[in-house]
Design a protein around this motif. Structure first.
Motif, PDB file in Angstrom:
ATOM      1  N   TYR A  74       6.019  -4.717 -11.649  1.00 30.18           N
ATOM      2  CA  TYR A  74       5.070  -3.637 -11.342  1.00 30.18           C
ATOM      3  C   TYR A  74       3.787  -3.807 -12.149  1.00 30.18           C
ATOM      4  O   TYR A  74       2.680  -3.688 -11.611  1.00 30.18           O
ATOM      5  N   LEU A  77       1.110  -6.411 -11.016  1.00 24.77           N
ATOM      6  CA  LEU A  77       0.252  -6.128  -9.868  1.00 24.77           C
ATOM      7  C   LEU A  77      -0.466  -4.793 -10.004  1.00 24.77           C
ATOM      8  O   LEU A  77      -0.760  -4.131  -9.018  1.00 24.77           O
ATOM      9  N   LYS A  78      -0.752  -4.416 -11.252  1.00 28.83           N
ATOM     10  CA  LYS A  78      -1.656  -3.291 -11.478  1.00 28.83           C
ATOM     11  C   LYS A  78      -3.034  -3.706 -10.941  1.00 28.83           C
ATOM     12  O   LYS A  78      -3.286  -4.894 -10.688  1.00 28.83           O
ATOM     13  N   ALA A  82      -4.079  -7.545  -9.910  1.00 32.30           N
ATOM     14  CA  ALA A  82      -4.089  -7.744  -8.453  1.00 32.30           C
ATOM     15  C   ALA A  82      -5.436  -8.289  -7.996  1.00 32.30           C
ATOM     16  O   ALA A  82      -5.506  -9.176  -7.135  1.00 32.30           O
ATOM     17  N   THR A 142       0.407   7.455 -13.425  1.00 30.65           N
ATOM     18  CA  THR A 142       0.354   7.272 -11.970  1.00 30.65           C
ATOM     19  C   THR A 142      -0.050   8.598 -11.343  1.00 30.65           C
ATOM     20  O   THR A 142       0.747   9.295 -10.729  1.00 30.65           O
ATOM     21  N   SER A 149       3.117   3.609  -0.790  1.00 24.12           N
ATOM     22  CA  SER A 149       2.982   2.928  -2.075  1.00 24.12           C
ATOM     23  C   SER A 149       1.867   1.888  -2.026  1.00 24.12           C
ATOM     24  O   SER A 149       1.899   0.971  -1.197  1.00 24.12           O
ATOM     25  N   HIS A 151       1.195  -0.361  -4.380  1.00 23.44           N
ATOM     26  CA  HIS A 151       1.718  -1.644  -4.859  1.00 23.44           C
ATOM     27  C   HIS A 151       2.436  -2.400  -3.731  1.00 23.44           C
ATOM     28  O   HIS A 151       2.244  -3.604  -3.561  1.00 23.44           O
ATOM     29  N   THR A 155       1.273  -5.882  -1.857  1.00 23.92           N
ATOM     30  CA  THR A 155       2.198  -7.020  -1.816  1.00 23.92           C
ATOM     31  C   THR A 155       2.502  -7.431  -0.383  1.00 23.92           C
ATOM     32  O   THR A 155       2.511  -8.622  -0.052  1.00 23.92           O
ATOM     33  N   MET A 186       9.019  -5.925  -4.832  1.00 27.51           N
ATOM     34  CA  MET A 186       8.162  -4.796  -5.199  1.00 27.51           C
ATOM     35  C   MET A 186       8.705  -3.482  -4.655  1.00 27.51           C
ATOM     36  O   MET A 186       8.632  -2.442  -5.329  1.00 27.51           O
ATOM     37  N   VAL A 190       9.475  -0.394  -7.405  1.00 25.94           N
ATOM     38  CA  VAL A 190       8.811   0.903  -7.529  1.00 25.94           C
ATOM     39  C   VAL A 190       9.806   2.062  -7.465  1.00 25.94           C
ATOM     40  O   VAL A 190       9.556   3.134  -8.028  1.00 25.94           O
TER      41      VAL A 190
END
Length: 240
Positions: A74, A77-78, A82, A142, A149, A151, A155, A186, A190
């Motif tokens: 997680y 890929l903040k 990203a 968050t 989502s 994220h 992805t 991913m 999450v």
């Protein structure tokens, strides 16, 4: 299909990112239907949280190694990481294909599909799952809405564009495997760390599956040809 020449290379059908569709109407209709359906489901889950019990069960598995791996994935890929991944992948796609059109299609496909999913969050405005203080410190605040989502949307969009870019090459199978691993990883992450409900992750996958084909077709049939004509016109004017 035939190739059309343009400044900076050929808009070639050998790369699926640039192959024109037979019609833009069908993927556009599917995309609109997907947007309406996903937002409708999101509003339903906001007031009738059907996925909460399952999400809580997954979140409270107490599998330490799984939780640590999920947190690491997680974090990787903040937004800032990203963005870095996107830049590197875009440059690599353009250089390997030796076509600026491929780079534009790669970046645009991910950015537009992902960006539209982020916009849908504001419409649905589903609150995030309640997180412990320890988990908030681990993965960061968050505060944005939960559905779909972001994220997972990033992805899945990245996986879809990567697979499309490799579709006509010998690396197609590898692209599919990598894409599936990324999306499943991913989606599970999450929910395991409790930053999203299961429905949020699933909605992002459906979103990309329904919206990206229209984004790709629109880029191949409208945006890239327009950019080529603009560059050709600019070069012609400079040559006078």
């Amino acid at each position: 299909m035939t190739s059309s020449s343009g400044v900076g290379g050929l808009t070639s059908p050998e790369n699926a990112l640039l192959a024109p569709s037979s019609s833009l109407r069908r993927p556009l209709v599917v995309a609109v239907g997907t947007v309406v359906a996903v937002i409708a489901v999101g509003l339903l889950l906001r007031f009738v949280p059907l996925d909460v019990a399952f999400s809580d069960a997954v979140h409270h598995l107490h599998a330490r190694l799984l939780t640590q791996a999920a947190e690491a994935f997680y974090r990787s890929l903040k937004p800032l990481p990203a963005a870095g991944i996107m830049i590197v992948a875009t440059v690599a796609a353009g250089l390997l294909a030796r076509r600026w059109q491929v780079a534009v299609a790669f970046f645009g496909g991910v950015a537009v599909t992902w960006g539209l999913a982020e916009a849908a969050k504001l419409v649905v405005a589903r609150p995030r799952p309640g997180m412990s203080e320890a988990m908030t410190q681990a993965v960061g605040a968050t505060a944005d809405p939960s559905f779909p989502s972001g994220h997972v949307a990033f992805t899945a969009a990245f996986a879809a564009v990567l697979t499309c870019a490799l579709w006509t090459t010998r690396w197609r199978a590898l692209g599919i495997v990598v894409g599936v691993v990324l999306v499943v990883g991913m989606s599970v992450s999450v929910v395991v760390i409790g930053v999203h409900f299961a429905g949020d992750a699933l909605a992002s996958i459906v979103w990309v599956a329904g919206v990206y084909p229209a984004v790709r077709a629109g880029g191949a049939m409208l945006v890239i040809p327009w950019a080529e004509r603009t560059i050709q016109r600019s070069v012609s004017l400079r040559g006078r």
